[in-house]
Scaffold this motif. Sequence first.
Motif, mmCIF file in Angstrom:
data_model
loop_
_atom_site.group_PDB
_atom_site.id
_atom_site.type_symbol
_atom_site.label_atom_id
_atom_site.label_comp_id
_atom_site.label_asym_id
_atom_site.label_seq_id
_atom_site.Cartn_x
_atom_site.Cartn_y
_atom_site.Cartn_z
ATOM 1 N N THR A 97 0.837 -1.199 0.000
ATOM 2 C CA THR A 97 0.000 0.000 0.000
ATOM 3 C C THR A 97 0.873 1.251 0.000
ATOM 4 O O THR A 97 1.754 1.396 0.859
ATOM 5 C CB THR A 97 -0.908 0.025 1.245
ATOM 6 N N PRO A 98 0.665 2.176 -0.925
ATOM 7 C CA PRO A 98 1.451 3.422 -0.921
ATOM 8 C C PRO A 98 1.259 4.198 0.374
ATOM 9 O O PRO A 98 0.174 4.200 0.961
ATOM 10 C CB PRO A 98 0.894 4.198 -2.123
ATOM 11 N N SER A 99 2.308 4.859 0.814
ATOM 12 C CA SER A 99 2.243 5.610 2.075
ATOM 13 C C SER A 99 1.127 6.640 2.070
ATOM 14 O O SER A 99 0.444 6.844 3.086
ATOM 15 C CB SER A 99 3.592 6.292 2.344
ATOM 16 N N ALA A 100 0.916 7.291 0.939
ATOM 17 C CA ALA A 100 -0.141 8.309 0.868
ATOM 18 C C ALA A 100 -1.515 7.703 1.093
ATOM 19 O O ALA A 100 -2.395 8.330 1.715
ATOM 20 C CB ALA A 100 -0.090 9.012 -0.489
ATOM 21 N N VAL A 101 -1.720 6.480 0.617
ATOM 22 C CA VAL A 101 -3.004 5.809 0.823
ATOM 23 C C VAL A 101 -3.168 5.403 2.289
ATOM 24 O O VAL A 101 -4.252 5.530 2.863
ATOM 25 C CB VAL A 101 -3.127 4.593 -0.109
#
Length: 328
Positions: A97-101
């Motif tokens: 999972t991308p950090s921004a998500v």
Amino acid sequence: MSELRFSLADVAGVRLAVSPANETVMSMWALASPVHHAVHLPWIDRARVTLRRPEVAERVRPLVELTWRGCPLPDFITPAARPNVEMADQLDQIADTPSAVVVQDLLSTTSRRPLSPFGQALLADPRGLLPQLVDAMRVWYDEAIAPDWSRMRALLDADVAYRAAQLAENGAGRFFEQLHPSLRWLGDRVVSDDPFERDFDLRDRGLALNPTVFSQRRVLWNLLEESLPAAAYPVRAVGTLWETAAPPPGDPLARVVGSGRAALLYLLDEASTTTDLARRTGMSAGNVSAHLTALHAAGLVDRARQGRHVLYRNTDAAAVLLRASRGG
């Protein structure tokens, strides 16, 4: 109240699948509030013993903190499941999972309750702490879910087969209204009687529907823009999950056809799969299959394929035998 708007592509993209990650995460709600999950007390008693082990408690703590007492769940830890997905695959997806998500999903849960200490730390350092959360989910699945997964999976698979048949026979509108009492189909949208107040366009991405044994009150939605749309809905017949069926002592039908075959006939007033029948009777899948073959040859059960499942159900002849056995 929430509304989900469907295009024709979204209707065509409705799909059903079982999610091991959902059960792993939502099982924490049962531990936190046994009075609201009394049907799961046999599992809760075992799981509490497991969680008291120091080596388990320490590693599972991140998951406990994110889910304690029904906290809203960040979407990324309950990703939309595809058919036949395994827990390892879902853990890999969560780990990527991308950090921004991660940040967005965590912030979306704070409208009613602040983040736990681990949630705050994860918000500040998603890249560094996400592996701890993934490890917590892996440990809890291995220790508390996997020992009973075949039993849970059988119930969930039976529900998927049943719902798939409903969708094929009745179409999307009737299907959603049968899925849960809180849902209504209004032409091009599903209206959900819930406290979430969401107005969401699926945008041709379809909708993954995942039955769950640990959510019994309402449908739960994954509807953030970066998430694949998904819903976790309460599984049917959850009250049978921890039961083992058997004919009553002295049952006359059991004396004629044998206790194993009688047990199956008593359960087959409703269509069921071999794995679900094995779970509910305590017999091996092989024994169930052998009994069903004999009952089918005798004209007492019908079978029909629904997708990758074969559903068995009593014939009218079996219904006559059961009424006579019951004295009806």
